[in-house]
Design a protein around this motif. Structure first.
Motif, mmCIF file in Angstrom:
data_model
loop_
_atom_site.group_PDB
_atom_site.id
_atom_site.type_symbol
_atom_site.label_atom_id
_atom_site.label_comp_id
_atom_site.label_asym_id
_atom_site.label_seq_id
_atom_site.Cartn_x
_atom_site.Cartn_y
_atom_site.Cartn_z
ATOM 1 N N HIS A 77 1.004 -1.170 -0.172
ATOM 2 C CA HIS A 77 0.033 -0.061 0.022
ATOM 3 C C HIS A 77 0.770 1.191 -0.038
ATOM 4 O O HIS A 77 1.787 1.400 0.834
ATOM 5 C CB HIS A 77 -0.993 0.059 1.175
ATOM 6 C CG HIS A 77 -1.776 1.411 1.572
ATOM 7 N ND1 HIS A 77 -2.439 1.618 0.630
ATOM 8 C CD2 HIS A 77 -1.782 1.886 2.502
ATOM 9 C CE1 HIS A 77 -3.136 2.988 0.769
ATOM 10 N NE2 HIS A 77 -2.749 3.091 2.315
ATOM 11 N N ARG A 78 0.724 2.112 -0.920
ATOM 12 C CA ARG A 78 1.464 3.372 -1.048
ATOM 13 C C ARG A 78 0.777 4.386 -0.357
ATOM 14 O O ARG A 78 -0.291 4.720 -0.483
ATOM 15 C CB ARG A 78 1.724 3.904 -2.523
ATOM 16 C CG ARG A 78 2.419 5.137 -2.518
ATOM 17 C CD ARG A 78 3.020 5.298 -4.015
ATOM 18 N NE ARG A 78 1.779 5.526 -4.731
ATOM 19 C CZ ARG A 78 1.829 5.455 -6.058
ATOM 20 N NH1 ARG A 78 3.126 5.226 -6.670
ATOM 21 N NH2 ARG A 78 0.751 5.762 -6.765
ATOM 22 N N ARG A 79 1.473 4.688 0.696
ATOM 23 C CA ARG A 79 1.070 6.003 1.524
ATOM 24 C C ARG A 79 0.962 7.341 0.808
ATOM 25 O O ARG A 79 1.520 7.587 -0.237
ATOM 26 C CB ARG A 79 1.948 6.196 2.820
ATOM 27 C CG ARG A 79 1.886 4.878 3.692
ATOM 28 C CD ARG A 79 2.853 5.062 4.854
ATOM 29 N NE ARG A 79 3.147 3.824 5.721
ATOM 30 C CZ ARG A 79 3.989 3.789 6.407
ATOM 31 N NH1 ARG A 79 4.690 4.779 6.982
ATOM 32 N NH2 ARG A 79 3.990 2.790 7.321
ATOM 33 N N ASN B 168 2.648 9.981 1.522
ATOM 34 C CA ASN B 168 3.986 10.455 1.515
ATOM 35 C C ASN B 168 4.614 9.874 0.477
ATOM 36 O O ASN B 168 5.888 10.252 0.183
ATOM 37 C CB ASN B 168 4.666 10.564 2.715
ATOM 38 C CG ASN B 168 4.826 9.275 3.311
ATOM 39 O OD1 ASN B 168 4.534 8.424 2.682
ATOM 40 N ND2 ASN B 168 5.261 9.121 4.573
ATOM 41 N N LEU C 161 3.994 0.504 2.003
ATOM 42 C CA LEU C 161 4.038 -0.224 3.375
ATOM 43 C C LEU C 161 3.527 -1.689 2.697
ATOM 44 O O LEU C 161 2.636 -1.849 2.110
ATOM 45 C CB LEU C 161 2.796 0.164 4.039
ATOM 46 C CG LEU C 161 2.326 -0.272 5.439
ATOM 47 C CD1 LEU C 161 3.652 -0.309 6.340
ATOM 48 C CD2 LEU C 161 1.180 0.190 6.051
ATOM 49 N N MET D 221 -2.599 7.065 -4.503
ATOM 50 C CA MET D 221 -2.704 5.862 -3.678
ATOM 51 C C MET D 221 -2.654 4.884 -4.584
ATOM 52 O O MET D 221 -3.040 4.905 -5.527
ATOM 53 C CB MET D 221 -4.253 5.951 -3.098
ATOM 54 C CG MET D 221 -4.358 4.712 -1.962
ATOM 55 S SD MET D 221 -6.084 4.380 -1.685
ATOM 56 C CE MET D 221 -6.369 3.588 -3.066
#
Length: 86
Positions: free
Chosen positions: A10-12, A14, A18, A79
């Motif tokens: 999962h791309r945060r 910022n 993750l 996202m």
């Protein structure tokens, strides 16, 4: 061959990724009581909607057999979400 490992990324906001590694067999063993209830519920649903239970189980087995090697990616704006099944 059943899947052994599921990787979830999962791309945060910022921009950093993750990553979670989920081993399938231990999760399946922990959730086996709920799996039994889901199977019973599925059989009742097959009976209510007049669907062949054997055909439904066979279709689910084929789906699980085809999962290893699959990748699912969803990206919208900043996202991103990726699931890889090994």
């Amino acid at each position: 061959m059943i899947p052994q490992l599921v990787t979830v990324r999962h791309r945060r906001a910022n921009g950093r990724w993750l990553r979670f590694y989920v081993p399938v067999l231990p999760v399946l063993l922990v959730l086996s009581p709920l799996l039994l209830l889901a199977v019973i519920g599925g059989l009742v649903a097959c009976h209510i909607f007049k669907v062949s239970a054997v055909g439904a189980v066979r279709g689910l087995g084929r789906l699980l057999w085809a999962l290893p090697g699959s990748r699912f990616e969803i990206e919208e704006g900043r996202m991103a979400f990726q699931v890889s099944v090994r």
